[in-house]
Structure formats: structure tokens, C-alpha cells
Enzyme design. Structure first.
Site, PDB file in Angstrom:
ATOM      1  N   THR A  63       0.852  -1.179   0.000  1.00 27.96           N
ATOM      2  CA  THR A  63       0.000   0.000   0.000  1.00 27.96           C
ATOM      3  C   THR A  63       0.893   1.236   0.000  1.00 27.96           C
ATOM      4  O   THR A  63       2.108   1.153   0.151  1.00 27.96           O
ATOM      5  CB  THR A  63      -0.916   0.015   1.241  1.00 27.96           C
ATOM      6  OG1 THR A  63      -0.113   0.168   2.423  1.00 27.96           O
ATOM      7  CG2 THR A  63      -1.724  -1.272   1.340  1.00 27.96           C
ATOM      8  N   LYS A  67       4.611   1.816  -1.999  1.00 30.85           N
ATOM      9  CA  LYS A  67       4.714   1.592  -3.443  1.00 30.85           C
ATOM     10  C   LYS A  67       5.872   2.380  -4.050  1.00 30.85           C
ATOM     11  O   LYS A  67       6.426   1.966  -5.075  1.00 30.85           O
ATOM     12  CB  LYS A  67       3.402   1.983  -4.140  1.00 30.85           C
ATOM     13  CG  LYS A  67       2.186   1.175  -3.720  1.00 30.85           C
ATOM     14  CD  LYS A  67       0.930   1.698  -4.396  1.00 30.85           C
ATOM     15  CE  LYS A  67      -0.317   1.006  -3.870  1.00 30.85           C
ATOM     16  NZ  LYS A  67      -1.548   1.476  -4.556  1.00 30.85           N
ATOM     17  N   ASN A  88       3.262  -1.795  -6.730  1.00 35.26           N
ATOM     18  CA  ASN A  88       2.403  -2.302  -5.655  1.00 35.26           C
ATOM     19  C   ASN A  88       2.548  -3.810  -5.463  1.00 35.26           C
ATOM     20  O   ASN A  88       1.861  -4.399  -4.634  1.00 35.26           O
ATOM     21  CB  ASN A  88       0.933  -1.964  -5.934  1.00 35.26           C
ATOM     22  CG  ASN A  88       0.347  -2.767  -7.079  1.00 35.26           C
ATOM     23  OD1 ASN A  88       1.050  -3.110  -8.026  1.00 35.26           O
ATOM     24  ND2 ASN A  88      -0.938  -3.068  -6.999  1.00 35.26           N
ATOM     25  N   ASP A 103      -2.011  -1.595 -10.452  1.00 32.92           N
ATOM     26  CA  ASP A 103      -3.088  -0.627 -10.255  1.00 32.92           C
ATOM     27  C   ASP A 103      -3.646  -0.119 -11.580  1.00 32.92           C
ATOM     28  O   ASP A 103      -4.857   0.053 -11.733  1.00 32.92           O
ATOM     29  CB  ASP A 103      -2.585   0.566  -9.427  1.00 32.92           C
ATOM     30  CG  ASP A 103      -2.415   0.232  -7.955  1.00 32.92           C
ATOM     31  OD1 ASP A 103      -3.079  -0.704  -7.470  1.00 32.92           O
ATOM     32  OD2 ASP A 103      -1.609   0.908  -7.286  1.00 32.92           O
ATOM     33  N   GLY A 126      -6.998  14.694  -7.420  1.00 35.30           N
ATOM     34  CA  GLY A 126      -5.852  14.271  -6.628  1.00 35.30           C
ATOM     35  C   GLY A 126      -4.595  14.210  -7.470  1.00 35.30           C
ATOM     36  O   GLY A 126      -4.665  14.033  -8.688  1.00 35.30           O
ATOM     37  N   GLY A 128      -1.458  12.410  -6.369  1.00 33.41           N
ATOM     38  CA  GLY A 128      -0.468  11.489  -5.842  1.00 33.41           C
ATOM     39  C   GLY A 128      -0.161  10.313  -6.751  1.00 33.41           C
ATOM     40  O   GLY A 128      -0.446  10.331  -7.946  1.00 33.41           O
ATOM     41  N   ARG A 151      -5.848  20.362  -4.489  1.00 31.61           N
ATOM     42  CA  ARG A 151      -6.061  21.379  -3.459  1.00 31.61           C
ATOM     43  C   ARG A 151      -4.904  22.369  -3.398  1.00 31.61           C
ATOM     44  O   ARG A 151      -5.091  23.547  -3.129  1.00 31.61           O
ATOM     45  CB  ARG A 151      -6.220  20.706  -2.091  1.00 31.61           C
ATOM     46  CG  ARG A 151      -7.497  19.901  -1.920  1.00 31.61           C
ATOM     47  CD  ARG A 151      -7.596  19.366  -0.510  1.00 31.61           C
ATOM     48  NE  ARG A 151      -8.772  18.568  -0.285  1.00 31.61           N
ATOM     49  CZ  ARG A 151      -9.970  19.054   0.039  1.00 31.61           C
ATOM     50  NH1 ARG A 151     -10.128  20.363   0.139  1.00 31.61           N
ATOM     51  NH2 ARG A 151     -10.997  18.263   0.242  1.00 31.61           N
ATOM     52  N   TYR A 216     -12.919   2.938  -1.146  1.00 30.13           N
ATOM     53  CA  TYR A 216     -14.041   2.018  -0.958  1.00 30.13           C
ATOM     54  C   TYR A 216     -14.451   1.861   0.505  1.00 30.13           C
ATOM     55  O   TYR A 216     -15.407   1.139   0.805  1.00 30.13           O
ATOM     56  CB  TYR A 216     -13.713   0.634  -1.541  1.00 30.13           C
ATOM     57  CG  TYR A 216     -12.477  -0.018  -0.953  1.00 30.13           C
ATOM     58  CD1 TYR A 216     -12.542  -0.737   0.236  1.00 30.13           C
ATOM     59  CD2 TYR A 216     -11.256   0.084  -1.592  1.00 30.13           C
ATOM     60  CE1 TYR A 216     -11.410  -1.335   0.771  1.00 30.13           C
ATOM     61  CE2 TYR A 216     -10.112  -0.516  -1.070  1.00 30.13           C
ATOM     62  CZ  TYR A 216     -10.202  -1.216   0.115  1.00 30.13           C
ATOM     63  OH  TYR A 216      -9.086  -1.806   0.643  1.00 30.13           O
ATOM     64  N   GLY A 237     -15.085   1.585  -5.853  1.00 26.41           N
ATOM     65  CA  GLY A 237     -13.647   1.409  -5.729  1.00 26.41           C
ATOM     66  C   GLY A 237     -13.211  -0.024  -5.501  1.00 26.41           C
ATOM     67  O   GLY A 237     -12.055  -0.382  -5.791  1.00 26.41           O
TER      68      GLY A 237
END
Length: 276
Positions: A63, A67, A88, A103, A126, A128, A151, A216, A237
Site C-alpha cells: 500500500t 509503493k 504495488n 493498479d 488528486g 499522488g 487542493r 471504498y 472502488g
């Protein structure tokens, strides 16, 4: 290879992970007496942990942020991990540590299962590592224009550079734009589950775009709940989790994410049932 092999998902926190249920269901159906556990570990201890593993270990699922942390510890990585800068999956193969990114494939497979086969214009929430995988998946589905909403100004710089390598025009915007974007074929949210974005999507966007929310737990996310209330199409998800895990099983069993499993439809069925 001996009958008993060990595998685990690593992360922090990790007690909530559904990966053990997914993988155990697959190996049980395949008749493999393999052990798959969850291990609480952070990036500072990752190298020591991997170095301590004996020959009974076949592989690891990772996770975030592991990664990215794992990359310097690997002997080789596949093309997708190289493009996204994240692995991952780790396969221990004849003394070698091989890294993979499933992924991207998980996103593409779950969208196709939901009927999304082609995308020309997408919106990504997002900035990331998961967003990088989502951008590559959008590219595989044909997208050549993606608006990334973040953001913090400048948070999409890496995605803009990645888009340039993929031949995708990536523009950065602020999350507040979600209620002004009129149309797209696909919106992918990679923000953590439970996050309140502070803005609702426009009615036009909900009507025109399928939403994949990779979070999820908890479900529905605030964004997904608003999308559903507006009559839009939402992809859960858990679909991404399911399909990326199937590709991991291919790697651990066959050594190749592109080589299907024996009776793969049945394997996918028991994995889906394990988390439904």
C-alpha cells in the site's frame, strides 16, 4: 517450487485490508496451500523486513507510501511501474526481486467491466501516486485531454510531466472547479475515502461522466453519494481492488501479469464473492 509459499500485504495501517480475503479465496480455488497475511509496517522498516525474508516467500502486495519506498530495493521493475514511479507488487523469483504495478490494469479492467471502453476527455481528482496510475489508465482508454483538480497549487506538476510522456495534455486546476466543469466522459477520484471535497460536481458533469472513486471504505464516499443522488453512474472502488488483485495472483502464480490463470473466470468469481 515447494507447495507452501508465503505472501503478505504490507502497509500502515493495514488491519482493514481486504487483500488477504481476496488472495486466500484465489489460492484455495487453485488448490495452492499458500499463506497470505497482513503485516503492519512503514517505510522506515521496509528494507529490513524484505531483507529478512527466507526462501519460502513468493511475493508482497504494497500500500502507499510503500509503493514508492520499495523501488530502490528492487532488482527490476516492469514498464508500468517505471512509468508511474510506483510498484504495488513484489515477486521473489530465483533470488531476484521484481516489481510490478497492477493498479493501472485494475483501473482499466474495472472500467471496461462497467462499460467504459473509450475516453477522450477525463477529469482526475488528486495528484499522488494513485493519480499517476489513473492517468496512465486513462491514456490506455484513449484519453488525450485530462484536467487534474488538486487542493495545493503545483501539486499536479509530476502528472503534467507524465502526461507529456504519454501524449496526454494535462492541465491543473483547483478542486473548486468541480462544480463548473460541464462535460467529460470519465471522472476518477483518488482522494482518501471519507474526504469531503467541499464542493459538489456540476449537474452536467454528473450527467455526462462515469465516476470511478478508488476509495471504498467508507462507502459511499461523499463524492459518490452526491453522484448517485444526481442520477449519475458510479463505479465502486472495490472493482479496482478486485482486478488489481487478480493481476497480482497472475504474477505470484505464473510470474507474469499478462498470463491468465487456469479457470480464471472462476477465480475472479470467488475473489469477488470474498469481498461482496
Amino acid at each position: 517450487m515447494s507447495d507452501l509459499r508465503r505472501l503478505a500485504v504490507l502497509g500502515s495501517p493495514i488491519s482493514h485490508s481486504k487483500s488477504p480475503a481476496l488472495h486466500r479465496a484465489a489460492y484455495d480455488l487453485l488448490g495452492l496451500s499458500w499463506q497470505y497475511s497482513a503485516v503492519e509496517i512503514d517505510g522506515d522498516r521496509l528494507g529490513e523486513f524484505i531483507g529478512s525474508l527466507d526462501a519460502s516467500w513468493r511475493g508482497l502486495s504494497l500500500t502507499m507510501p510503500l509503493k514508492q519506498d520499495v523501488l530502490p530495493l528492487l532488482d527490476s521493475i516492469d514498464e508500468v511501474a517505471a512509468i508511474t514511479g510506483a510498484a504495488n507488487t513484489v515477486l521473489f523469483d530465483a533470488g531476484s526481486r521484481r516489481g510490478f504495478n497492477t493498479d493501472v490494469g485494475g483501473i482499466v479492467r474495472t472500467l471496461r467491466e462497467a462499460g467504459v471502453h473509450e475516453v477522450s476527455r477525463g477529469v482526475l481528482l488528486g495528484g499522488g501516486a494513485t493519480a499517476a496510475s489513473a492517468l496512465v489508465a486513462m491514456s490506455e482508454l484513449g484519453s488525450r485531454e485530462v484536467r487534474v483538480l488538486v487542493r495545493r497549487p503545483g501539486a499536479a506538476v509530476a502528472l503534467i510531466e507524465l502526461g507529456s510522456r504519454l501524449g496526454v495534455r494535462v492541465d491543473e486546476g483547483r478542486m473548486e472547479e468541480l462544480d463548473t466543469i460541464g462535460r467529460a466522459e470519465l471522472v476518477v477520484s483518488t482522494v482518501p475515502g471519507g474526504t469531503d471535497l467541499g464542493v459538489a460536481a456540476s449537474a452536467g458533469l454528473i450527467a455526462s461522466a462515469t465516476l470511478l472513486d478508488v476509495a471504498y471504505d467508507p462507502w459511499p464516499t461523499p463524492l459518490a453519494a452526491g453522484w448517485i443522488a444526481g442520477g449519475g453512474t458510479v463505479v465502486h472502488g472495490l472493482g479496482m481492488l478486485l482486478h488489481q488483485a487478480l493481476l497480482q495472483v497472475r504474477i505470484f502464480v505464473n510470474g507474469d501479469p499478462n498470463e491468465p490463470l487456469v479457470d480464471e473466470d472462476a477465480v475472479l468469481g470467488v475473489m469477488r464473492a470474498a469481498i461482496s
